[in-house]
Design a protein around this motif. Structure first.
Motif, short mmCIF file in Angstrom:
data_model
loop_
_atom_site.label_atom_id
_atom_site.label_comp_id
_atom_site.label_asym_id
_atom_site.label_seq_id
_atom_site.Cartn_x
_atom_site.Cartn_y
_atom_site.Cartn_z
N LEU A 85 0.82 -1.20 0.00
CA LEU A 85 0.00 0.00 0.00
C LEU A 85 0.86 1.26 0.00
O LEU A 85 2.05 1.22 0.35
N THR A 86 0.26 2.39 -0.38
CA THR A 86 0.99 3.65 -0.45
C THR A 86 1.51 4.04 0.92
O THR A 86 0.75 4.10 1.90
N PRO A 87 2.82 4.30 1.05
CA PRO A 87 3.39 4.63 2.35
C PRO A 87 2.82 5.93 2.93
O PRO A 87 2.38 6.83 2.20
N VAL A 88 2.85 6.02 4.25
CA VAL A 88 2.39 7.20 4.97
C VAL A 88 3.38 7.50 6.08
O VAL A 88 4.12 6.63 6.54
N ALA A 89 3.40 8.76 6.51
CA ALA A 89 4.20 9.16 7.68
C ALA A 89 3.31 9.15 8.91
O ALA A 89 2.24 9.77 8.90
N VAL A 90 3.72 8.44 9.94
CA VAL A 90 2.90 8.31 11.14
C VAL A 90 3.75 8.62 12.37
O VAL A 90 4.96 8.40 12.37
N PRO A 91 3.14 9.11 13.44
CA PRO A 91 3.87 9.30 14.69
C PRO A 91 4.23 7.95 15.30
O PRO A 91 3.66 6.91 14.96
N PHE A 92 5.18 7.98 16.24
CA PHE A 92 5.67 6.73 16.82
C PHE A 92 4.55 5.87 17.39
O PHE A 92 4.57 4.65 17.29
N GLY A 93 3.56 6.51 17.99
CA GLY A 93 2.50 5.77 18.64
C GLY A 93 1.67 4.91 17.71
O GLY A 93 0.98 4.00 18.14
N SER A 94 1.75 5.21 16.40
CA SER A 94 0.99 4.44 15.42
C SER A 94 1.85 3.54 14.55
O SER A 94 1.34 2.87 13.66
N ALA A 95 3.15 3.50 14.80
CA ALA A 95 4.07 2.81 13.90
C ALA A 95 4.39 1.38 14.32
O ALA A 95 4.85 0.58 13.49
N LEU A 96 4.13 1.01 15.55
CA LEU A 96 4.51 -0.31 16.03
C LEU A 96 3.82 -1.40 15.21
O LEU A 96 2.61 -1.37 15.00
N GLY A 97 4.61 -2.37 14.75
CA GLY A 97 4.07 -3.48 13.98
C GLY A 97 3.97 -3.22 12.49
O GLY A 97 3.65 -4.14 11.73
N LEU A 98 4.23 -1.98 12.05
CA LEU A 98 4.21 -1.67 10.62
C LEU A 98 5.61 -1.88 10.03
O LEU A 98 6.55 -2.22 10.74
N THR A 99 5.72 -1.67 8.73
CA THR A 99 6.97 -1.93 8.02
C THR A 99 7.52 -0.62 7.47
O THR A 99 6.78 0.17 6.89
N LEU A 100 8.82 -0.42 7.64
CA LEU A 100 9.46 0.79 7.11
C LEU A 100 9.37 0.83 5.59
O LEU A 100 9.72 -0.14 4.91
N ALA A 101 8.88 1.95 5.08
CA ALA A 101 8.79 2.13 3.64
C ALA A 101 9.92 3.01 3.11
O ALA A 101 10.03 3.23 1.90
N ALA A 102 10.73 3.54 4.00
CA ALA A 102 11.90 4.33 3.63
C ALA A 102 13.03 3.91 4.57
O ALA A 102 12.79 3.58 5.73
#
Length: 468
Positions: A85-102
């Protein structure tokens, strides 16, 4: 299941009768039976109806190929080679368990200045040293340079004053009644320290611009800590695929005991947390009645990336998934899989960027569809790494299907996998006690034979990790 005659209430039809039909080579009867064995006890559909939209069993996709089709479907349909899916910038509190797109690049040197690795004294030159009155604490501004023979009290993490030779640990030094500092470590000559000891020099861990972590890294708690230390406030990640769950069937109860031909809905409670464990954000869970227009309306009004339906994938009078997909002009990617339980599962691309995973209505058959089609599809959309495959010997024999792969719940006991009973398509008792699913090839497996294992999310990561 161990090799023996199935007891009443177990998956007898899916094994013994199926094998007998195979032996007499009665393709017509075998196909009809194929359609019956994964019936829709919690999906409200007619036993004996044809599965896979009426296609013969021989047309079902082989199990490993079905998983591969699901994994590559987003890459083939999105126009993007990655498929995620299209990457997004998220704050730390929403990033856990996601995958780095950059890639995570250092925004500064780490450490960004020379720091003390221990509590003690910053010293200059050989000892003994005269100790300054005011010490150096972490977070305070730089102090004046030290001169030879001078020392100053310093805390761990504090900035090293200019011209410091080393840090002398608190336990390696003593002061006399005149305030003079002496080195007391037995491993060193009196009054000496090694140049640079217990100092973390600027850039020891990384220099500004260094790649700390590559694209595709799963964001774990240490990754969040690394990113914060490197100066980040947000992370560019692949978002969670948005999933909707449509539980089909007029015969399902949301509470209370089964009665008068009605049964409890087991998949409504089971599917959403399992999908979250697979990396999805579940945005909608609803019951849809056995009316074709109701399903059509539910699908056309849904904007989730993945729609998961339960039941209705056969060709009975109230099985509306195939007709509705045709009405929508959907592309059928997988239509029936050579696996037990769960043969009449399907995967379709409804439109660009939206997929439907059609699960059988029987609970364990639905679980089979989850691990076969939903897991690899969601993994690609979320850019999650594929789990490491592994195998263990089976403690007991497992009766196989003559033609299809079987997925059998097992409990892990040391270096062996124990096949569990109550593994029929409509049963959850076995999977509720399981740690993994064993992949049993056609024909079955003998005691001690190694079988590929698919870990269940909670067995490898824990409830708190997987379901949040």
């Amino acid at each position: 299941m161990t090799a023996r005659a199935a007891r009443p209430g177990e998956d007898a039809d899916d094994l013994d009768v199926e094998e007998a039909l195979a032996l007499v080579k009665d393709a017509h009867d075998r196909t009809a039976h194929d359609h019956a064995t994964d019936g829709h006890a919690s999906g409200g559909h007619v036993p004996g109806a044809a599965t896979s939209g009426g296609s013969a069993h021989r047309d079902a996709t082989e199990w490993t190929e079905a998983r591969a089709v699901a994994e590559r479907a987003p890459r083939l349909g999105s126009g993007r080679s990655t498929g995620y899916l299209t990457p997004v910038a998220v704050p730390f509190g929403s990033a856990l368990g996601l995958t780095l797109a950059a890639p995570l690049l250092a925004l500064t040197d780490l450490p960004s200045f020379d720091t003390s690795a221990m509590d003690g004294w910053a010293v200059s030159g050989p000892g003994p040293w005269d100790v300054r009155e005011k010490g150096v604490l972490a977070g305070h501004t730089a102090h004046a340079p030290l001169t030879d023979g001078e020392a100053v009290r310093i805390a761990t993490g504090a900035r090293i004053p200019p011209d410091t030779t080393a840090v002398l640990r608190s336990e390696h030094g003593r002061t006399d009644d005149k305030g003079r500092l002496y080195a007391t470590a037995e491993t060193r000559a009196p009054h000496t320290v090694s140049h640079g000891q217990d100092i973390r020099p600027r850039g020891q861990e990384c220099r500004s611009g260094d790649q700390l972590l590559p694209v595709g890294t799963l964001v774990t708690p240490p990754v969040l800590g690394m990113a914060a230390a490197a100066g980040y406030d947000t992370l560019t990640v692949v978002p969670r695929p948005r999933a909707a769950v449509f539980v089909l069937g007029d015969e399902l109860l949301g509470e209370g005991l089964p009665h008068d031909g009605l049964i409890r809905d087991a998949l409504g409670p089971l599917l959403p947390p399992w999908l979250r464990a697979l990396g999805a954000e579940v945005v909608d869970v609803r019951r849809v009645g056995d009316q074709k227009d109701a399903l059509h309306k539910a699908l056309t009004s849904c904007d989730a990336d993945v729609v998961v339906t339960t039941g209705g994938t056969a060709a009975g009078p109230v099985d509306h998934v195939h007709p509705t997909l045709r009405r929508l002009g959907a592309e059928l990617l997988v239509d029936g899989v050579a696996v037990r339980p769960g043969h009449p599962m399907l995967l379709a691309r409804i439109k660009e960027g939206q997929y439907l995973v059609g699960l059988p209505g029987n609970p364990l058959a639905a679980v089979s569809g989850l691990v076969t089609l939903a897991e690899p599809l969601l993994r690609t959309l979320a850019a999650r790494p594929a789990p490491e495959g592994y195998a263990l010997p089976l403690r007991d024999a497992v009766q196989g299907h003559p033609y299809d792969t079987r997925l059998v719940p097992v409990a892990l006991r040391g270096d062996r996998a124990l096949p569990l009973l109550y593994n029929g398509p409509a049963m959850l008792r076995g999977i509720a006690a399981a740690d993994a699913l064993a992949v049993v090839p056609p024909g079955g497996a003998k005691p001690g034979q190694e079988a590929e294992l698919l870990d269940l999310p909670w067995a490898s990561g824990g409830i708190g990790v997987c379901f949040t």
